[in-house]
Design a protein around this motif. Structure first.
Motif, PDB file in Angstrom:
ATOM      1  N   ILE A  87       0.836  -1.209   0.000  1.00 45.07           N
ATOM      2  CA  ILE A  87       0.000   0.000   0.000  1.00 45.07           C
ATOM      3  C   ILE A  87       0.871   1.259   0.000  1.00 45.07           C
ATOM      4  CG2 ILE A  87      -1.975  -1.097   1.082  1.00 45.07           C
ATOM      5  CD1 ILE A  87      -1.092   0.075   3.744  1.00 45.07           C
ATOM      6  N   SER A  88       2.051   1.142  -0.617  1.00 42.80           N
ATOM      7  CA  SER A  88       2.977   2.272  -0.658  1.00 42.80           C
ATOM      8  C   SER A  88       2.477   3.426  -1.519  1.00 42.80           C
ATOM      9  CB  SER A  88       4.344   1.808  -1.175  1.00 42.80           C
ATOM     10  OG  SER A  88       4.213   1.233  -2.473  1.00 42.80           O
ATOM     11  N   ASP A  89       1.427   3.170  -2.326  1.00 43.73           N
ATOM     12  CA  ASP A  89       0.885   4.265  -3.133  1.00 43.73           C
ATOM     13  C   ASP A  89       0.024   5.206  -2.298  1.00 43.73           C
ATOM     14  OD1 ASP A  89      -0.875   2.167  -2.758  1.00 43.73           O
ATOM     15  OD2 ASP A  89      -2.018   2.600  -4.587  1.00 43.73           O
ATOM     16  N   THR A  90      -0.273   4.830  -1.058  1.00 40.05           N
ATOM     17  CA  THR A  90      -0.972   5.729  -0.149  1.00 40.05           C
ATOM     18  C   THR A  90       0.039   6.347   0.813  1.00 40.05           C
ATOM     19  OG1 THR A  90      -1.420   3.958   1.432  1.00 40.05           O
ATOM     20  CG2 THR A  90      -3.086   4.369  -0.268  1.00 40.05           C
ATOM     21  N   SER A  91      -0.388   7.332   1.558  1.00 39.79           N
ATOM     22  CA  SER A  91       0.534   7.995   2.481  1.00 39.79           C
ATOM     23  C   SER A  91      -0.243   8.566   3.661  1.00 39.79           C
ATOM     24  CB  SER A  91       1.298   9.122   1.771  1.00 39.79           C
ATOM     25  OG  SER A  91       0.405  10.118   1.298  1.00 39.79           O
ATOM     26  N   GLY A  92       0.494   8.945   4.679  1.00 39.04           N
ATOM     27  CA  GLY A  92      -0.104   9.615   5.822  1.00 39.04           C
ATOM     28  C   GLY A  92      -1.076   8.738   6.594  1.00 39.04           C
ATOM     29  N   ALA A  93      -2.127   9.385   7.078  1.00 39.39           N
ATOM     30  CA  ALA A  93      -3.112   8.689   7.915  1.00 39.39           C
ATOM     31  C   ALA A  93      -3.818   7.575   7.150  1.00 39.39           C
ATOM     32  CB  ALA A  93      -4.137   9.690   8.438  1.00 39.39           C
ATOM     33  N   GLY A  94      -4.042   7.752   5.837  1.00 36.06           N
ATOM     34  CA  GLY A  94      -4.703   6.724   5.046  1.00 36.06           C
ATOM     35  C   GLY A  94      -3.895   5.441   5.015  1.00 36.06           C
ATOM     36  N   ARG A  95      -2.585   5.562   4.903  1.00 38.99           N
ATOM     37  CA  ARG A  95      -1.748   4.363   4.870  1.00 38.99           C
ATOM     38  C   ARG A  95      -1.749   3.658   6.226  1.00 38.99           C
ATOM     39  NH1 ARG A  95       4.542   3.969   2.742  1.00 38.99           N
ATOM     40  NH2 ARG A  95       4.586   1.682   2.547  1.00 38.99           N
ATOM     41  N   VAL A  96      -1.697   4.415   7.296  1.00 35.88           N
ATOM     42  CA  VAL A  96      -1.736   3.829   8.636  1.00 35.88           C
ATOM     43  C   VAL A  96      -3.057   3.100   8.857  1.00 35.88           C
ATOM     44  CG1 VAL A  96      -1.715   4.343  11.109  1.00 35.88           C
ATOM     45  CG2 VAL A  96      -0.134   5.530   9.569  1.00 35.88           C
ATOM     46  N   ALA A  97      -4.161   3.742   8.468  1.00 34.48           N
ATOM     47  CA  ALA A  97      -5.479   3.127   8.653  1.00 34.48           C
ATOM     48  C   ALA A  97      -5.606   1.841   7.846  1.00 34.48           C
ATOM     49  CB  ALA A  97      -6.574   4.119   8.259  1.00 34.48           C
ATOM     50  N   LEU A  98      -5.178   1.872   6.580  1.00 35.93           N
ATOM     51  CA  LEU A  98      -5.250   0.669   5.751  1.00 35.93           C
ATOM     52  C   LEU A  98      -4.372  -0.448   6.303  1.00 35.93           C
ATOM     53  CD1 LEU A  98      -5.243   2.070   2.087  1.00 35.93           C
ATOM     54  CD2 LEU A  98      -7.085   0.816   3.223  1.00 35.93           C
ATOM     55  N   ALA A  99      -3.173  -0.076   6.763  1.00 39.87           N
ATOM     56  CA  ALA A  99      -2.240  -1.075   7.275  1.00 39.87           C
ATOM     57  C   ALA A  99      -2.814  -1.812   8.479  1.00 39.87           C
ATOM     58  CB  ALA A  99      -0.918  -0.405   7.652  1.00 39.87           C
ATOM     59  N   LEU A 100      -3.556  -1.110   9.318  1.00 43.53           N
ATOM     60  CA  LEU A 100      -4.072  -1.717  10.541  1.00 43.53           C
ATOM     61  C   LEU A 100      -5.430  -2.372  10.357  1.00 43.53           C
ATOM     62  CD1 LEU A 100      -3.062   1.034  13.139  1.00 43.53           C
ATOM     63  CD2 LEU A 100      -1.928  -1.158  12.719  1.00 43.53           C
ATOM     64  N   LEU A 101      -6.287  -1.789   9.536  1.00 42.53           N
ATOM     65  CA  LEU A 101      -7.665  -2.265   9.455  1.00 42.53           C
ATOM     66  C   LEU A 101      -7.784  -3.655   8.854  1.00 42.53           C
ATOM     67  CD1 LEU A 101      -9.659   0.962   8.488  1.00 42.53           C
ATOM     68  CD2 LEU A 101      -9.697  -0.290  10.658  1.00 42.53           C
ATOM     69  N   LEU A 102      -7.005  -3.955   7.818  1.00 45.29           N
ATOM     70  CA  LEU A 102      -7.130  -5.272   7.175  1.00 45.29           C
ATOM     71  C   LEU A 102      -6.784  -6.414   8.133  1.00 45.29           C
ATOM     72  CD1 LEU A 102      -7.710  -7.008   4.711  1.00 45.29           C
ATOM     73  CD2 LEU A 102      -5.315  -6.727   4.030  1.00 45.29           C
ATOM     74  N   PRO A 103      -5.607  -6.415   8.789  1.00 44.07           N
ATOM     75  CA  PRO A 103      -5.334  -7.536   9.709  1.00 44.07           C
ATOM     76  C   PRO A 103      -6.306  -7.596  10.883  1.00 44.07           C
ATOM     77  CG  PRO A 103      -3.624  -5.850   9.855  1.00 44.07           C
ATOM     78  CD  PRO A 103      -4.444  -5.520   8.666  1.00 44.07           C
ATOM     79  N   LEU A 104      -6.776  -6.453  11.352  1.00 38.93           N
ATOM     80  CA  LEU A 104      -7.745  -6.465  12.446  1.00 38.93           C
ATOM     81  C   LEU A 104      -9.078  -7.046  11.988  1.00 38.93           C
ATOM     82  CD1 LEU A 104      -7.055  -2.999  14.106  1.00 38.93           C
ATOM     83  CD2 LEU A 104      -6.238  -5.246  14.830  1.00 38.93           C
ATOM     84  N   ALA A 105      -9.490  -6.703  10.763  1.00 38.67           N
ATOM     85  CA  ALA A 105     -10.727  -7.263  10.226  1.00 38.67           C
ATOM     86  C   ALA A 105     -10.600  -8.768  10.021  1.00 38.67           C
ATOM     87  CB  ALA A 105     -11.070  -6.574   8.905  1.00 38.67           C
ATOM     88  N   LEU A 106      -9.433  -9.220   9.558  1.00 38.47           N
ATOM     89  CA  LEU A 106      -9.214 -10.664   9.388  1.00 38.47           C
ATOM     90  C   LEU A 106      -9.253 -11.386  10.737  1.00 38.47           C
ATOM     91  CD1 LEU A 106      -6.387 -10.690   6.681  1.00 38.47           C
ATOM     92  CD2 LEU A 106      -8.808 -11.300   6.386  1.00 38.47           C
ATOM     93  N   CYS A 107      -8.679 -10.767  11.766  1.00 35.41           N
ATOM     94  CA  CYS A 107      -8.706 -11.359  13.102  1.00 35.41           C
ATOM     95  C   CYS A 107     -10.144 -11.498  13.596  1.00 35.41           C
ATOM     96  CB  CYS A 107      -7.884 -10.500  14.059  1.00 35.41           C
ATOM     97  SG  CYS A 107      -7.829 -11.102  15.759  1.00 35.41           S
ATOM     98  N   ALA A 108     -10.935 -10.441  13.431  1.00 36.43           N
ATOM     99  CA  ALA A 108     -12.338 -10.487  13.853  1.00 36.43           C
ATOM    100  C   ALA A 108     -13.114 -11.528  13.050  1.00 36.43           C
ATOM    101  CB  ALA A 108     -12.964  -9.105  13.695  1.00 36.43           C
ATOM    102  N   LEU A 109     -12.793 -11.650  11.753  1.00 39.97           N
ATOM    103  CA  LEU A 109     -13.472 -12.634  10.913  1.00 39.97           C
ATOM    104  C   LEU A 109     -13.163 -14.059  11.359  1.00 39.97           C
ATOM    105  CD1 LEU A 109     -15.172 -13.297   8.397  1.00 39.97           C
ATOM    106  CD2 LEU A 109     -13.048 -13.180   7.042  1.00 39.97           C
TER     107      LEU A 109
END
Length: 289
Positions: A37-59
């Motif tokens: 996700i290097s094409d994103t930056s700033g807060a958007g990159r942080v949010a994307l980096a964290l949300l996917l593994p957390l969503a997979l954990c919840a799933l």
């Protein structure tokens, strides 16, 4: 909450017997995801980096609830997650390496495993005390607190945020690095505050609380999330330097670094037992089901 307490007790017991269990990194997928996700930056990159593994954990937790013996499967999954989050370094093994090193030069070299953010840990009691307290926060107390509050998702959030904000091997743009570090510091705030007061209870109340108050009086309002929980480092330093004897306020400077390492390790163990005891009382009283 009872299941979470059981998971935490099992995990801590396993790490006491086999500290190297915490050395399992297992975060290659997370690192590849951050790179993708290097094409994103700033807060958007942080949010994307964290949300996917957390969503997979919840799933995964939800899917395990649909299988036979869901409680057992979810307990095992939570145990695996907690053991992962206690890493990537073995906190107890790092302390033991320092204690069993044959001389001060090798003790100082071993003490570098306790530090984070690339800071050098010198072989002096105050600096070593700060490093031990912050390592205990980030490898034990922070994980335990967020696991108790939010379950495996909370523990994973804390571990991944810590990795994203403090692991220099991850390539992030400057804005994302700054936001990730600040978010990790925000997650540190609550467990660090609780750890300060627990250390005061099991150690030197006046010295620890006095240092905590002085830090808040002198620090800028945003220091706690910009630069991390310096109040915990100040409290640990004060606990190291001060010995209150017989309640008469007499103080003396401690100079035996190895002795102080053992004493602080014992104090942190008592602090962890206090946390677990409080949670056990909550479970027994039925205040949090």
């Amino acid at each position: 909450m009872a299941i979470r307490l059981l998971v935490a007790l099992i995990a801590l017991g396993l790490l006491h017997l086999q500290p190297r269990l915490a050395c399992w990194r297992g975060d290659g997928g997370f690192r590849r995801w951050v790179a993708q996700i290097s094409d994103t930056s700033g807060a958007g990159r942080v949010a994307l980096a964290l949300l996917l593994p957390l969503a997979l954990c919840a799933l995964v937790i939800w899917l395990l609830g649909l299988l036979p013996l869901p409680a057992l499967l979810q307990l095992i999954f939570a145990l695996v997650v907690v053991l992962f989050c206690f890493g990537p370094h073995a906190y107890e093994a790092d302390l033991e390496a320092v204690l069993h090193a044959p001389d001060d030069v090798r003790r100082e070299a071993a003490a570098q495993a306790l530090g984070e953010d690339g800071e050098y840990v010198t072989w002096r009691a105050p600096e070593l005390g700060e490093a031990i307290a912050l390592a205990a926060l980030r490898r034990r107390f922070g994980v335990v607190l967020w696991f108790f509050l939010l379950g495996p998702v909370g523990a994973l959030l804390y571990r991944l945020a810590r990795t994203l904000g403090r692991d220099e091997s991850l390539t992030l743009d400057p804005a994302a690095r700054t936001i990730a570090r600040q978010f990790a510091n925000i997650l540190d705030w609550l467990p660090a505050q609780l750890l300060v007061f627990t250390l005061a209870l099991v150690g030197h109340w006046e010295a620890v609380i006095g240092a905590w108050r002085r830090w808040h009086h002198l620090a800028r309002p945003d220091d706690w999330y910009r630069n991390g929980p310096g109040f915990l480092a100040a409290a640990a330093r004060a606990d190291i330097l001060t010995d209150i004897e017989g309640g008469d306020g007499y103080t003396e400077e401690r100079i035996d670094t190895l002795l102080e390492l053992r004493r602080l390790r014992s104090a942190l163990l008592r602090a962890l037992l206090v946390w677990l005891s409080v949670v056990a009382l909550i479970v027994i009283a039925g205040w949090w089901r």
